[in-house]
Design a protein around this motif. Structure first.
Motif, PDB file in Angstrom:
ATOM      1  N   ASN A   1       0.814  -1.222   0.000  1.00 26.57           N
ATOM      2  CA  ASN A   1       0.000   0.000   0.000  1.00 26.57           C
ATOM      3  C   ASN A   1       0.845   1.269   0.000  1.00 26.57           C
ATOM      4  OD1 ASN A   1      -2.462  -1.446   0.085  1.00 26.57           O
ATOM      5  ND2 ASN A   1      -2.221  -1.719   2.295  1.00 26.57           N
ATOM      6  N   GLY A   2       2.071   1.156  -0.489  1.00 31.74           N
ATOM      7  CA  GLY A   2       2.911   2.336  -0.579  1.00 31.74           C
ATOM      8  C   GLY A   2       2.603   3.133  -1.832  1.00 31.74           C
ATOM      9  N   GLU A   3       3.310   4.249  -1.999  1.00 31.70           N
ATOM     10  CA  GLU A   3       3.111   5.046  -3.185  1.00 31.70           C
ATOM     11  C   GLU A   3       3.779   4.342  -4.360  1.00 31.70           C
ATOM     12  OE1 GLU A   3       4.395   8.999  -2.668  1.00 31.70           O
ATOM     13  OE2 GLU A   3       3.104   9.409  -0.943  1.00 31.70           O
ATOM     14  N   ALA A   4       2.963   3.888  -5.285  1.00 35.23           N
ATOM     15  CA  ALA A   4       3.483   3.081  -6.378  1.00 35.23           C
ATOM     16  C   ALA A   4       4.274   3.912  -7.378  1.00 35.23           C
ATOM     17  CB  ALA A   4       2.337   2.357  -7.082  1.00 35.23           C
ATOM     18  N   GLY A   5       3.706   5.007  -7.844  1.00 38.77           N
ATOM     19  CA  GLY A   5       4.367   5.802  -8.867  1.00 38.77           C
ATOM     20  C   GLY A   5       4.280   5.118 -10.216  1.00 38.77           C
ATOM     21  N   GLU A   6       5.032   5.607 -11.177  1.00 41.24           N
ATOM     22  CA  GLU A   6       5.027   5.031 -12.519  1.00 41.24           C
ATOM     23  C   GLU A   6       5.896   3.782 -12.558  1.00 41.24           C
ATOM     24  OE1 GLU A   6       6.052   6.272 -17.153  1.00 41.24           O
ATOM     25  OE2 GLU A   6       6.192   7.754 -15.512  1.00 41.24           O
ATOM     26  N   PHE A   7       5.338   2.685 -13.076  1.00 43.49           N
ATOM     27  CA  PHE A   7       6.034   1.405 -13.085  1.00 43.49           C
ATOM     28  C   PHE A   7       7.029   1.344 -14.238  1.00 43.49           C
ATOM     29  CE2 PHE A   7       6.334  -2.994 -14.684  1.00 43.49           C
ATOM     30  CZ  PHE A   7       6.940  -3.577 -13.583  1.00 43.49           C
ATOM     31  N   ASP A   8       8.261   1.019 -13.937  1.00 43.37           N
ATOM     32  CA  ASP A   8       9.295   0.809 -14.940  1.00 43.37           C
ATOM     33  C   ASP A   8      10.237  -0.266 -14.426  1.00 43.37           C
ATOM     34  OD1 ASP A   8      11.121   0.846 -16.954  1.00 43.37           O
ATOM     35  OD2 ASP A   8      11.957   2.820 -16.471  1.00 43.37           O
ATOM     36  N   ILE A   9      10.135  -1.446 -15.002  1.00 40.79           N
ATOM     37  CA  ILE A   9      10.922  -2.577 -14.501  1.00 40.79           C
ATOM     38  C   ILE A   9      12.419  -2.338 -14.657  1.00 40.79           C
ATOM     39  CG2 ILE A   9      10.943  -3.863 -16.679  1.00 40.79           C
ATOM     40  CD1 ILE A   9      10.597  -6.422 -15.063  1.00 40.79           C
ATOM     41  N   ARG A  10      12.800  -1.523 -15.635  1.00 42.99           N
ATOM     42  CA  ARG A  10      14.230  -1.288 -15.880  1.00 42.99           C
ATOM     43  C   ARG A  10      14.911  -0.600 -14.701  1.00 42.99           C
ATOM     44  NH1 ARG A  10      11.134  -0.070 -20.045  1.00 42.99           N
ATOM     45  NH2 ARG A  10      11.343  -1.194 -22.019  1.00 42.99           N
ATOM     46  N   SER A  11      14.146   0.182 -13.954  1.00 45.33           N
ATOM     47  CA  SER A  11      14.738   0.899 -12.821  1.00 45.33           C
ATOM     48  C   SER A  11      15.025  -0.018 -11.641  1.00 45.33           C
ATOM     49  CB  SER A  11      13.795   2.022 -12.370  1.00 45.33           C
ATOM     50  OG  SER A  11      12.583   1.493 -11.856  1.00 45.33           O
ATOM     51  N   MET A  12      14.523  -1.241 -11.674  1.00 47.58           N
ATOM     52  CA  MET A  12      14.706  -2.181 -10.563  1.00 47.58           C
ATOM     53  C   MET A  12      15.605  -3.352 -10.923  1.00 47.58           C
ATOM     54  SD  MET A  12      10.836  -2.338  -9.008  1.00 47.58           S
ATOM     55  CE  MET A  12      10.080  -2.596 -10.622  1.00 47.58           C
ATOM     56  N   LEU A  13      16.205  -3.314 -12.099  1.00 47.38           N
ATOM     57  CA  LEU A  13      17.008  -4.447 -12.545  1.00 47.38           C
ATOM     58  C   LEU A  13      18.288  -4.594 -11.722  1.00 47.38           C
ATOM     59  CD1 LEU A  13      16.756  -4.272 -16.448  1.00 47.38           C
ATOM     60  CD2 LEU A  13      15.510  -5.763 -14.872  1.00 47.38           C
ATOM     61  N   ARG A  14      18.620  -5.828 -11.438  1.00 41.65           N
ATOM     62  CA  ARG A  14      19.883  -6.179 -10.787  1.00 41.65           C
ATOM     63  C   ARG A  14      20.721  -6.996 -11.777  1.00 41.65           C
ATOM     64  NH1 ARG A  14      20.309  -6.095  -5.094  1.00 41.65           N
ATOM     65  NH2 ARG A  14      18.475  -5.204  -4.055  1.00 41.65           N
ATOM     66  N   PRO A  15      22.041  -7.018 -11.606  1.00 40.14           N
ATOM     67  CA  PRO A  15      22.885  -7.756 -12.561  1.00 40.14           C
ATOM     68  C   PRO A  15      22.773  -9.267 -12.405  1.00 40.14           C
ATOM     69  CG  PRO A  15      24.215  -6.855 -10.779  1.00 40.14           C
ATOM     70  CD  PRO A  15      22.836  -6.285 -10.605  1.00 40.14           C
ATOM     71  N   LEU A  16      23.146  -9.970 -13.453  1.00 42.62           N
ATOM     72  CA  LEU A  16      23.204 -11.423 -13.477  1.00 42.62           C
ATOM     73  C   LEU A  16      24.657 -11.853 -13.679  1.00 42.62           C
ATOM     74  CD1 LEU A  16      20.200 -12.140 -15.857  1.00 42.62           C
ATOM     75  CD2 LEU A  16      20.379 -13.067 -13.543  1.00 42.62           C
ATOM     76  N   ILE A  17      24.933 -13.096 -13.320  1.00 37.82           N
ATOM     77  CA  ILE A  17      26.221 -13.699 -13.658  1.00 37.82           C
ATOM     78  C   ILE A  17      26.019 -14.545 -14.914  1.00 37.82           C
ATOM     79  CG2 ILE A  17      27.933 -15.427 -12.945  1.00 37.82           C
ATOM     80  CD1 ILE A  17      27.566 -14.501 -10.091  1.00 37.82           C
ATOM     81  N   TYR A  18      26.982 -14.499 -15.820  1.00 40.83           N
ATOM     82  CA  TYR A  18      26.923 -15.304 -17.032  1.00 40.83           C
ATOM     83  C   TYR A  18      28.045 -16.335 -16.962  1.00 40.83           C
ATOM     84  CZ  TYR A  18      23.955 -11.451 -18.425  1.00 40.83           C
ATOM     85  OH  TYR A  18      22.959 -10.514 -18.453  1.00 40.83           O
ATOM     86  N   ALA A  19      27.676 -17.620 -17.067  1.00 36.72           N
ATOM     87  CA  ALA A  19      28.634 -18.699 -16.857  1.00 36.72           C
ATOM     88  C   ALA A  19      28.648 -19.649 -18.048  1.00 36.72           C
ATOM     89  CB  ALA A  19      28.289 -19.472 -15.585  1.00 36.72           C
ATOM     90  N   PRO A  20      29.821 -20.149 -18.427  1.00 28.78           N
ATOM     91  CA  PRO A  20      29.899 -21.165 -19.484  1.00 28.78           C
ATOM     92  C   PRO A  20      29.460 -22.520 -18.948  1.00 28.78           C
ATOM     93  CG  PRO A  20      32.072 -20.742 -18.610  1.00 28.78           C
ATOM     94  CD  PRO A  20      31.154 -19.754 -17.945  1.00 28.78           C
ATOM     95  N   PRO A  21      28.971 -23.410 -19.802  1.00 23.93           N
ATOM     96  CA  PRO A  21      28.502 -24.720 -19.338  1.00 23.93           C
ATOM     97  C   PRO A  21      29.577 -25.547 -18.647  1.00 23.93           C
ATOM     98  CG  PRO A  21      27.759 -24.294 -21.582  1.00 23.93           C
ATOM     99  CD  PRO A  21      28.754 -23.223 -21.242  1.00 23.93           C
ATOM    100  N   SER A  22      30.840 -25.356 -19.021  1.00 28.23           N
ATOM    101  CA  SER A  22      31.919 -26.191 -18.494  1.00 28.23           C
ATOM    102  C   SER A  22      32.469 -25.711 -17.154  1.00 28.23           C
ATOM    103  CB  SER A  22      33.068 -26.255 -19.504  1.00 28.23           C
ATOM    104  OG  SER A  22      33.571 -24.949 -19.769  1.00 28.23           O
ATOM    105  N   MET A  23      32.005 -24.589 -16.624  1.00 25.84           N
ATOM    106  CA  MET A  23      32.539 -24.065 -15.370  1.00 25.84           C
ATOM    107  C   MET A  23      32.213 -25.006 -14.205  1.00 25.84           C
ATOM    108  SD  MET A  23      31.620 -20.484 -13.370  1.00 25.84           S
ATOM    109  CE  MET A  23      32.586 -19.424 -14.463  1.00 25.84           C
ATOM    110  N   PRO A  24      33.199 -25.363 -13.364  1.00 29.62           N
ATOM    111  CA  PRO A  24      32.899 -26.163 -12.167  1.00 29.62           C
ATOM    112  C   PRO A  24      31.927 -25.404 -11.257  1.00 29.62           C
ATOM    113  CG  PRO A  24      35.253 -26.119 -12.606  1.00 29.62           C
ATOM    114  CD  PRO A  24      34.649 -25.102 -13.506  1.00 29.62           C
ATOM    115  N   ILE A  25      30.990 -26.116 -10.655  1.00 25.81           N
ATOM    116  CA  ILE A  25      29.991 -25.415  -9.844  1.00 25.81           C
ATOM    117  C   ILE A  25      30.621 -24.791  -8.601  1.00 25.81           C
ATOM    118  CG2 ILE A  25      28.147 -26.909 -10.693  1.00 25.81           C
ATOM    119  CD1 ILE A  25      28.127 -28.285  -7.957  1.00 25.81           C
ATOM    120  N   GLY A  26      31.759 -25.316  -8.142  1.00 24.54           N
ATOM    121  CA  GLY A  26      32.436 -24.698  -7.010  1.00 24.54           C
ATOM    122  C   GLY A  26      32.953 -23.312  -7.349  1.00 24.54           C
TER     123      GLY A  26
END
Length: 298
Positions: free
Chosen positions: A133-158
């Motif tokens: 119930n806060g003040e919503a304002g104009e919705f723009d998903i781009r303003s809330m984006l966080r970075p991702l990690i990009y990994a190759p398939p062969s990378m060890p999970i450790g």
């Protein structure tokens, strides 16, 4: 005399370092112990080298620290076809529906197609700005984006686990040799390879193997004993000659398909039932929905 003095000093110095090592070991915490297992001596992994690394070996892997060295990102990632993601121009109400229906707290965001990811949206960020119930304002998903990690398939999970912890990013996309998205992992997926499956508040409790959602429709764990569930619904799901070989609901589905089905797939049973795969990873079925014939078409 000099030897005695030097020896005493050396012993005291060594004791001092031993104390420091013990203190550091006590303070390094959960992730420190995990990463310590990842960096274990190479000769501890000799037994792993006996495996040919094929699909059979991967499916037989049990939780443990050795998995941080022996498993690759491609072994544990969710396939691209199962990734729940949203476009960068999604409307606010549509995003709410995706969060609600998927049960996810983090969603990858893409532009045009999933092969063009732009970041990740966290439910907490969205709720704090547009919920309660806060003040919503104009919705723009781009303003809330966080970075991702990009990994190759062969990378060890450790290695990926270390990067997630150091970068404080808990979701990674698997990128193939052509730059396309091949899969997805979360930090929970990686930790489960060490400690076993982690059940959260939205998972069915261990003592509750199935729940009746509505007449004729059950939500069940794949490891539900077959005989108990057959008694519940009052019908047999396997032929008498197969009863000794199949003892869980997941086993029934695996025999029907001859493989591990993907999340969202619906498997028909010869007697008119339907098995909908609610949760699964590349190696096993976790949860499924069973619809009896009277509810299968609903």
């Amino acid at each position: 005399m000099g030897e005695t003095t030097d020896g005493s000093s050396g012993a005291a110095h060594g004791a001092h370092h031993d104390t420091e090592d013990e203190e550091q070991s006590a303070n390094r915490g959960f992730f420190g112990r995990i990463f310590g297992g990842f960096a274990a001596p190479e000769d501890e992994g000799d037994e792993d080298e006996d495996s040919d690394g094929g699909p059979e070996a991967t499916q037989a892997v049990r939780p443990g620290l050795s998995n941080l060295r022996r498993l690759r990102v491609e072994d544990v990632s969710i396939p691209a076809v199962e990734i729940v993601s949203v476009r960068d121009d999604i409307a606010r109400d549509e995003l709410v529906a995706v969060f609600r229906d998927s049960g996810m707290t983090r969603l990858p965001v893409y532009h045009d197609t999933l092969d063009h990811p732009v970041g990740m949206i966290h439910l907490k960020d969205f709720a704090l700005q547009f919920g309660f119930n806060g003040e919503a304002g104009e919705f723009d998903i781009r303003s809330m984006l966080r970075p991702l990690i990009y990994a190759p398939p062969s990378m060890p999970i450790g290695v990926l686990l270390q990067k997630m912890q150091s970068d404080r990013i808990h979701m990674a996309l698997v990128i193939d040799e052509y730059g396309g998205v091949d899969g997805l992992l979360t930090i929970e997926d990686l930790i489960e390879q060490v400690v076993g499956e982690i059940e959260d508040e939205h998972d069915i409790e261990d003592a509750q193997l199935w729940t009746l959602e509505k007449p004729g429709s059950y939500l069940a764990l794949a490891r539900t004993p077959l005989d108990e569930f057959e008694a519940e619904i009052g019908r047999k799901l396997v032929d008498p000659e197969d009863e000794e070989e199949i003892d869980t609901l997941g086993g029934v589905v695996f025999v029907l398909t001859g493989r591990v089905p993907t999340r969202g797939e619906v498997i028909p049973h010869p007697d008119g039932l339907e098995f909908e795969i609610v949760d699964a990873d590349p190696r096993r079925i976790k949860r499924l929905r069973v619809r009896l014939p009277e509810a299968a078409g609903a």
